[in-house]
Design a protein around this motif. Structure first.
Motif, PDB file in Angstrom:
ATOM      1  N   ASN A   6       2.024 -16.919  12.098  1.00 19.41           N
ATOM      2  CA  ASN A   6       2.363 -15.346  12.475  1.00 19.41           C
ATOM      3  C   ASN A   6       1.992 -14.543  12.293  1.00 19.41           C
ATOM      4  OD1 ASN A   6       3.527 -15.029   9.607  1.00 19.41           O
ATOM      5  ND2 ASN A   6       5.700 -15.598  10.030  1.00 19.41           N
ATOM      6  N   GLY A   7       0.751 -14.542  11.474  1.00 18.63           N
ATOM      7  CA  GLY A   7       0.062 -13.600  11.219  1.00 18.63           C
ATOM      8  C   GLY A   7       0.484 -12.794   9.402  1.00 18.63           C
ATOM      9  N   TYR A   8       1.698 -13.423   9.286  1.00 21.33           N
ATOM     10  CA  TYR A   8       2.226 -12.194   8.412  1.00 21.33           C
ATOM     11  C   TYR A   8       1.534 -12.037   6.809  1.00 21.33           C
ATOM     12  CZ  TYR A   8       5.766 -10.251   5.018  1.00 21.33           C
ATOM     13  OH  TYR A   8       6.185  -9.421   4.038  1.00 21.33           O
ATOM     14  N   THR A   9       1.496 -10.303   6.407  1.00 20.44           N
ATOM     15  CA  THR A   9       0.636 -10.643   5.609  1.00 20.44           C
ATOM     16  C   THR A   9       1.201  -9.580   4.531  1.00 20.44           C
ATOM     17  OG1 THR A   9      -1.187 -11.038   7.240  1.00 20.44           O
ATOM     18  CG2 THR A   9      -1.805  -9.768   5.068  1.00 20.44           C
ATOM     19  N   VAL A  10       1.000 -10.304   2.912  1.00 23.95           N
ATOM     20  CA  VAL A  10       1.115  -8.558   2.172  1.00 23.95           C
ATOM     21  C   VAL A  10      -0.543  -8.692   1.680  1.00 23.95           C
ATOM     22  CG1 VAL A  10       2.019  -8.292  -0.054  1.00 23.95           C
ATOM     23  CG2 VAL A  10       3.021 -10.174   1.655  1.00 23.95           C
ATOM     24  N   ALA A  11      -0.917  -7.057   1.532  1.00 22.33           N
ATOM     25  CA  ALA A  11      -2.354  -6.894   0.833  1.00 22.33           C
ATOM     26  C   ALA A  11      -1.552  -5.969   0.628  1.00 22.33           C
ATOM     27  CB  ALA A  11      -3.261  -6.988   2.357  1.00 22.33           C
ATOM     28  N   ARG A  12      -3.440  -5.643  -0.489  1.00 18.59           N
ATOM     29  CA  ARG A  12      -2.976  -4.143  -1.535  1.00 18.59           C
ATOM     30  C   ARG A  12      -4.434  -3.440  -0.290  1.00 18.59           C
ATOM     31  NH1 ARG A  12      -0.972  -2.375  -5.400  1.00 18.59           N
ATOM     32  NH2 ARG A  12      -0.376  -3.501  -6.528  1.00 18.59           N
ATOM     33  N   PHE A  13      -4.079  -2.240  -0.087  1.00 14.50           N
ATOM     34  CA  PHE A  13      -4.957  -0.968   0.487  1.00 14.50           C
ATOM     35  C   PHE A  13      -5.108  -0.361   0.262  1.00 14.50           C
ATOM     36  CE2 PHE A  13      -4.257   1.685   4.648  1.00 14.50           C
ATOM     37  CZ  PHE A  13      -5.307   0.931   5.434  1.00 14.50           C
ATOM     38  N   ASN A  14      -6.632   0.001   0.429  1.00 17.47           N
ATOM     39  CA  ASN A  14      -7.327   1.933  -0.063  1.00 17.47           C
ATOM     40  C   ASN A  14      -6.993   2.375   0.834  1.00 17.47           C
ATOM     41  OD1 ASN A  14      -8.041   3.104  -1.208  1.00 17.47           O
ATOM     42  ND2 ASN A  14     -10.273   2.643  -1.859  1.00 17.47           N
ATOM     43  N   PRO A  15      -5.863   3.717   0.898  1.00 17.70           N
ATOM     44  CA  PRO A  15      -5.773   4.986   2.295  1.00 17.70           C
ATOM     45  C   PRO A  15      -7.395   4.947   1.842  1.00 17.70           C
ATOM     46  CG  PRO A  15      -3.417   4.249   1.111  1.00 17.70           C
ATOM     47  CD  PRO A  15      -4.680   3.304   0.263  1.00 17.70           C
ATOM     48  N   SER A  16      -7.712   5.672   2.822  1.00 20.04           N
ATOM     49  CA  SER A  16      -8.306   6.771   2.831  1.00 20.04           C
ATOM     50  C   SER A  16      -8.477   8.310   1.604  1.00 20.04           C
ATOM     51  CB  SER A  16      -8.899   7.452   4.087  1.00 20.04           C
ATOM     52  OG  SER A  16      -9.595   6.233   4.738  1.00 20.04           O
ATOM     53  N   GLY A  17      -8.940   8.371   1.074  1.00 16.54           N
ATOM     54  CA  GLY A  17      -9.125   9.582   0.467  1.00 16.54           C
ATOM     55  C   GLY A  17      -8.712   9.461  -0.689  1.00 16.54           C
ATOM     56  N   ARG A  18      -7.831   8.251  -1.456  1.00 21.07           N
ATOM     57  CA  ARG A  18      -7.060   8.433  -2.772  1.00 21.07           C
ATOM     58  C   ARG A  18      -7.708   7.111  -3.300  1.00 21.07           C
ATOM     59  NH1 ARG A  18      -1.851   9.957  -2.215  1.00 21.07           N
ATOM     60  NH2 ARG A  18      -1.396  10.789  -0.106  1.00 21.07           N
ATOM     61  N   GLN A  19      -7.664   7.664  -4.592  1.00 24.21           N
ATOM     62  CA  GLN A  19      -8.250   6.628  -6.040  1.00 24.21           C
ATOM     63  C   GLN A  19      -7.376   5.089  -5.707  1.00 24.21           C
ATOM     64  OE1 GLN A  19     -11.177   7.291  -7.080  1.00 24.21           O
ATOM     65  NE2 GLN A  19     -10.793   8.738  -5.369  1.00 24.21           N
ATOM     66  N   SER A  20      -5.902   5.134  -5.347  1.00 26.62           N
ATOM     67  CA  SER A  20      -5.395   4.290  -5.989  1.00 26.62           C
ATOM     68  C   SER A  20      -4.687   3.261  -4.402  1.00 26.62           C
ATOM     69  CB  SER A  20      -4.001   4.592  -6.482  1.00 26.62           C
ATOM     70  OG  SER A  20      -3.179   5.010  -5.705  1.00 26.62           O
ATOM     71  N   THR A  21      -4.461   1.906  -4.712  1.00 29.37           N
ATOM     72  CA  THR A  21      -3.497   1.736  -3.539  1.00 29.37           C
ATOM     73  C   THR A  21      -2.413   1.334  -3.333  1.00 29.37           C
ATOM     74  OG1 THR A  21      -4.025  -0.628  -4.957  1.00 29.37           O
ATOM     75  CG2 THR A  21      -5.846  -0.512  -4.115  1.00 29.37           C
ATOM     76  N   VAL A  22      -2.562   0.552  -2.145  1.00 21.78           N
ATOM     77  CA  VAL A  22      -0.514   0.160  -2.178  1.00 21.78           C
ATOM     78  C   VAL A  22      -0.867  -0.177  -1.204  1.00 21.78           C
ATOM     79  CG1 VAL A  22      -0.703   2.999  -1.418  1.00 21.78           C
ATOM     80  CG2 VAL A  22      -1.215   1.659   0.682  1.00 21.78           C
ATOM     81  N   ILE A  23       0.493  -1.441  -1.429  1.00 20.25           N
ATOM     82  CA  ILE A  23       0.842  -3.096  -1.018  1.00 20.25           C
ATOM     83  C   ILE A  23       1.872  -2.297   0.378  1.00 20.25           C
ATOM     84  CG2 ILE A  23       2.596  -4.528  -0.964  1.00 20.25           C
ATOM     85  CD1 ILE A  23       2.930  -4.289  -3.847  1.00 20.25           C
ATOM     86  N   ILE A  24       1.272  -3.682   1.528  1.00 24.34           N
ATOM     87  CA  ILE A  24       1.645  -2.672   2.643  1.00 24.34           C
ATOM     88  C   ILE A  24       1.649  -4.437   3.639  1.00 24.34           C
ATOM     89  CG2 ILE A  24      -0.342  -1.182   3.018  1.00 24.34           C
ATOM     90  CD1 ILE A  24      -2.360  -3.567   4.871  1.00 24.34           C
ATOM     91  N   THR A  25       2.579  -4.699   4.029  1.00 25.32           N
ATOM     92  CA  THR A  25       3.531  -5.954   4.556  1.00 25.32           C
ATOM     93  C   THR A  25       3.205  -5.778   6.527  1.00 25.32           C
ATOM     94  OG1 THR A  25       5.358  -5.490   4.575  1.00 25.32           O
ATOM     95  CG2 THR A  25       4.882  -5.595   2.410  1.00 25.32           C
ATOM     96  N   GLY A  26       3.438  -6.976   6.728  1.00 25.18           N
ATOM     97  CA  GLY A  26       3.852  -7.012   8.544  1.00 25.18           C
ATOM     98  C   GLY A  26       2.707  -7.997   8.659  1.00 25.18           C
ATOM     99  N   ASN A  27       2.901  -8.140  10.634  1.00 21.76           N
ATOM    100  CA  ASN A  27       1.711  -9.605  11.042  1.00 21.76           C
ATOM    101  C   ASN A  27       0.909  -8.640  11.737  1.00 21.76           C
ATOM    102  OD1 ASN A  27       3.759 -11.204  11.401  1.00 21.76           O
ATOM    103  ND2 ASN A  27       5.490  -9.700  12.934  1.00 21.76           N
ATOM    104  N   LEU A  28      -0.478  -8.801  10.571  1.00 21.40           N
ATOM    105  CA  LEU A  28      -1.100  -8.149  10.268  1.00 21.40           C
ATOM    106  C   LEU A  28      -2.672  -9.062  10.885  1.00 21.40           C
ATOM    107  CD1 LEU A  28      -0.930  -6.334   7.295  1.00 21.40           C
ATOM    108  CD2 LEU A  28      -1.487  -5.275   9.851  1.00 21.40           C
ATOM    109  N   PHE A  29      -2.698  -9.633  12.537  1.00 23.49           N
ATOM    110  CA  PHE A  29      -3.065 -10.266  12.542  1.00 23.49           C
ATOM    111  C   PHE A  29      -4.810 -10.703  11.936  1.00 23.49           C
ATOM    112  CE2 PHE A  29       0.343  -9.561  15.244  1.00 23.49           C
ATOM    113  CZ  PHE A  29       0.475 -10.995  15.661  1.00 23.49           C
ATOM    114  N   SER A  30      -4.712 -12.663  11.666  1.00 23.07           N
ATOM    115  CA  SER A  30      -6.466 -12.684  10.505  1.00 23.07           C
ATOM    116  C   SER A  30      -7.627 -11.122   9.883  1.00 23.07           C
ATOM    117  CB  SER A  30      -7.082 -12.907  11.752  1.00 23.07           C
ATOM    118  OG  SER A  30      -8.130 -14.078  11.463  1.00 23.07           O
ATOM    119  N   VAL A  31      -6.992 -10.093   9.616  1.00 23.54           N
ATOM    120  CA  VAL A  31      -7.281  -9.070   8.429  1.00 23.54           C
ATOM    121  C   VAL A  31      -7.533  -9.988   7.169  1.00 23.54           C
ATOM    122  CG1 VAL A  31      -5.722  -7.730  10.393  1.00 23.54           C
ATOM    123  CG2 VAL A  31      -5.048  -8.128   7.592  1.00 23.54           C
TER     124      VAL A  31
END
Length: 724
Positions: free
Chosen positions: A27-52
């Motif tokens: 179903n594509g449900y994903t938990v990932a570490r994401f590095n937003p543009s312009g920021r040094q630290s990562t954040v947690i993102i969740t959701g149906n992120l198909f095959s990223v």
């Protein structure tokens, strides 16, 4: 607006996927570490992120939420893949696993040479990549193909995502249709049901409705009727009566009889189905197969061979008996000698009646007379047993016929026939319509064919009832072996199998687990399941390996004592979860050491429906599972719908196999499947020990129910008509 930890509740994030923590390919449900543009630290993102994948640049829409255990997370509601526009972003993008043929070193070289125009050059001027040192033809082609495939599959996934369709289907769609995927989906999504394993009519219909196709579309009704015929074939039927097809088709689609008749007329005209005598509707391959089988078998049944006189045969048979220290009974001799006077013979009999001994002598006899004998069976396990019994090589029918899907199917046929004079097919009760058709096409004219099997077992998993129809036609010479050999009389398994086949209660000797046929009385399904787990994990472990020697055979999948629940219970007891060594997928857990079964023929991997193996490795990084059959086979996570756990399997799936120990639940919960031939088939799978666990009432129901599940086939009638 780009959000950070202190930003407002909802909005956008854009940046790079740093690491995938969890991803469900169904179903594509994903938990990932994401590095937003312009920021040094990562954040947690969740959701149906198909095959990223790590390294991908995404634009996310969503909202922040506070997870009670994992803290602040960004819950993704929608997203768009985005090609990075900074040199660092492009380099990271190309260094990721998304693009094959390139890694960090070459990504850095390419970015340094082409700068921000690099991705445009890959897309529109790929030949220029060779300007960079080390970028030869092979590497350049891999980079271009990887980039192109990434773009196309992204388009498909986004398109399907917008219609709430899962990523696993999207990947399969792209694998099947490639560049034409979107046009196929828009033009006729029902093609998916015909072309892609795991996508039936219901899934295709759901996609079609989401794409706006009307319910009364002729394409929908035609697809539904073909689906009904295909589902009937899965249940063993080679055809459906016309009235029944119309009824089930109208129930499925909500259409009227006139629309169904119009669809039948259209499908008949385009030759995807065949209407015979205005009564029977076949999918075209099953009609062609059944007609050919009848014609060829009737032709062979008329064939007579006079190579040798009976006195010479009897002399050689006696010599073989003396040399191998065995004694044939009258029935076995009749079966063997019949094979020398006729082109086609059926030998049938239950366990312990000497089929294997007769086959061994038959092989020796033909070899003495310089005839080339070919041995084959429908399954790998049955072929192995046949080889051991006869002391010579035996093949699966598919391997014998050299099935190569990429080369167009079975390579052996009338134009390239098999080499041999005598073809012996064991476990012929498992022979279905289509396999029999292809086998007969490859057997050269004038050859002998011997079909051997136990006609009282369950029929083939595939469509048709070949052995039973052949015997019941009265056209083919059939020898029945009925006498149980003396050594077999000491086996309670064999004695009770014959009692069961006659509808008589098996004989038990107390509750001593050391005896080879036992019955444990349990009333409730939960108690039955608990007892099976206890027997498999504790009571037998001193003598048998629980995961390799013991097989639980169930009448049905559902219920507390069904395949699904018992697999869950047995897995947890015999192969408990270990940290970092488990994949949870659609509610199923795969672990190294698991006993698993292939549930469809996969000719690319050379594994077949019913093959049992063991998970030997689970690679979460490569998203791959490795199973050891006779050889190791690699499965991508998206392919795991081809596997099911096999601590417990259905009786139907056990055909052609033998196991040291068989455990079988008997509960009235499985009333609809409690049949005598099913119980008989389960018992005859056991070599050293058979244990029934359940209620005397359920056992009695199975013994008294000798009504065989009806299959719509027309082979028997065709054989009679073709007798001539």
């Amino acid at each position: 607006m780009t959000l950070g930890f202190d930003d407002s509740i909802s909005g956008k994030l854009e940046g790079v996927v740093e690491r995938i923590t969890f991803q469900n390919p169904d179903n594509g449900y994903t938990v990932a570490r994401f590095n937003p543009s312009g920021r040094q630290s990562t954040v947690i993102i969740t959701g149906n992120l198909f095959s990223v994948q790590p390294g991908e640049y995404l634009v996310l829409d969503g909202a922040w939420e506070e997870h009670p255990r994992f803290g602040r997370q960004f819950k993704v509601e929608s997203y768009k893949p985005h090609i990075p526009n900074t040199l660092a972003g492009i380099e990271r993008f190309l260094s990721s696993k998304l693009i094959s043929g390139i890694g960090p070193v070459y990504a850095k070289r390419l970015v340094k040479h082409f700068g921000p125009e690099l991705l445009d050059i890959i897309d529109k001027q790929p030949k220029r990549l060779s300007e960079v040192e080390g970028m030869g033809k092979v590497r350049c082609a891999a980079v271009v193909e990887g980039y192109r495939r990434h773009k196309e599959i992204r388009e498909i996934i986004i398109f399907l995502h917008s219609h709430n369709i899962s990523t696993s289907i999207a990947v399969k769609v792209y694998s099947e249709y490639g560049d034409a995927s979107l046009s196929v989906l828009r033009e006729n999504p029902y093609r998916l049901a015909d072309d892609i394993f795991g996508v039936g009519f219901q899934t295709a219909d759901d996609i079609a409705r989401k794409l706006g196709m009307p319910e009364d579309s002729p394409k929908r009704i035609r697809a539904a009727l073909k689906y009904c015929l295909a589902r009937a074939a899965d249940d063993g039927h080679t055809f459906l009566p016309k009235d029944e097809l119309i009824r089930v088709g109208c129930e499925l689609t909500g259409s009227g009889e006139n629309e169904a008749l119009a669809a039948i007329a259209y499908l008949t005209q385009e030759r995807s189905i065949v209407e015979e005598d205005g009564e029977r509707i076949f999918l075209k391959p099953f009609f062609i197969g059944e007609e050919y089988i009848a014609k060829r078998l009737a032709e062979m049944a008329r064939g007579r061979v006079k190579d040798y006189n009976i006195e010479k045969l009897e002399t050689i048979i006696s010599e073989i008996e003396d040399r191998e220290d065995l004694h044939l009974n009258t029935e076995q001799r009749e079966g063997i000698t019949a094979c020398f006077g006729m082109q086609l013979v059926v030998i049938t009999g239950g366990p312990g009646t000497g089929k294997s001994t007769a086959l061994r002598v038959l092989c020796r006899l033909f070899e003495r007379l310089q005839k080339a004998v070919v041995l084959a069976s429908p399954t790998g396990r049955a072929a192995k047993r046949l080889s051991e019994a006869c002391g010579r090589d035996a093949y699966t029918i598919h391997r014998l016929l050299e099935y190569k899907p990429r080369a167009g199917g079975f390579l052996r046929n009338e134009d390239r026939p098999l080499a041999g004079n005598v073809f012996v097919i064991d476990e012929a009760s498992m022979l279905d319509n289509m396999v029999c058709y292809h086998l007969l096409r490859a057997i050269p004219k004038g050859s002998r064919l011997v079909l051997v099997g136990d006609v009282d077992q369950l029929p083939s998993v595939g469509a048709g009832n070949v052995l039973k129809d052949v015997i019941n036609s009265g056209v083919v010479h059939t020898v029945r072996l009925t006498q149980i050999f003396r050594q077999a009389e000491h086996s309670a398994i064999i004695v009770n199998a014959h009692r069961i086949n006659r509808g008589r209660m098996p004989v038990f000797e107390g509750d001593d687990i050391k005896k080879d046929f036992r019955f444990f009385k349990c009333e409730e399904p939960v108690e039955i399941a608990r007892t099976i787990v206890e027997i498999a994990s504790q009571k037998l472990k001193a003598k048998f390996n629980p995961t390799h020697d013991i097989q639980v055979l169930c009448p049905m999948h559902n219920g507390e004592a069904g395949v699904r629940n018992l697999n869950h219970l047995l897995q947890d007891r015999l192969n408990p979860s270990r940290e970092g060594q488990e994949l949870i997928l659609s509610g199923r857990s795969f672990r190294p050491g698991d006993r698993v079964m292939q549930i469809r023929n996969n000719y690319d991997k050379d594994v077949f429906n019913g093959d049992i193996g063991y998970v030997i490795n689970l690679n979460l990084d490569e998203r791959e599972l490795i199973v050891q059959f006779d050889k190791s086979v690699h499965y991508k996570f998206s392919e795991l719908d081809e596997l099911q756990h096999a601590y417990a399997i259905t009786v139907h799936k056990s055909q052609g196999s033998e196991y040291p120990v068989v455990l079988m639940p008997l509960t009235t919960q499985h009333f609809v499947m409690l049949q005598r031939n099913l119980l008989y088939t389960a018992v005859t799978r056991a070599k050293e020990l058979c244990v029934l666990i359940g209620t005397p009432r359920a056992l009695g129901i199975a013994l008294s129910n000798d009504r065989l599940a009806h299959r719509y086939t027309y082979l028997r009638e065709r054989l009679k008509s073709a007798k001539g």
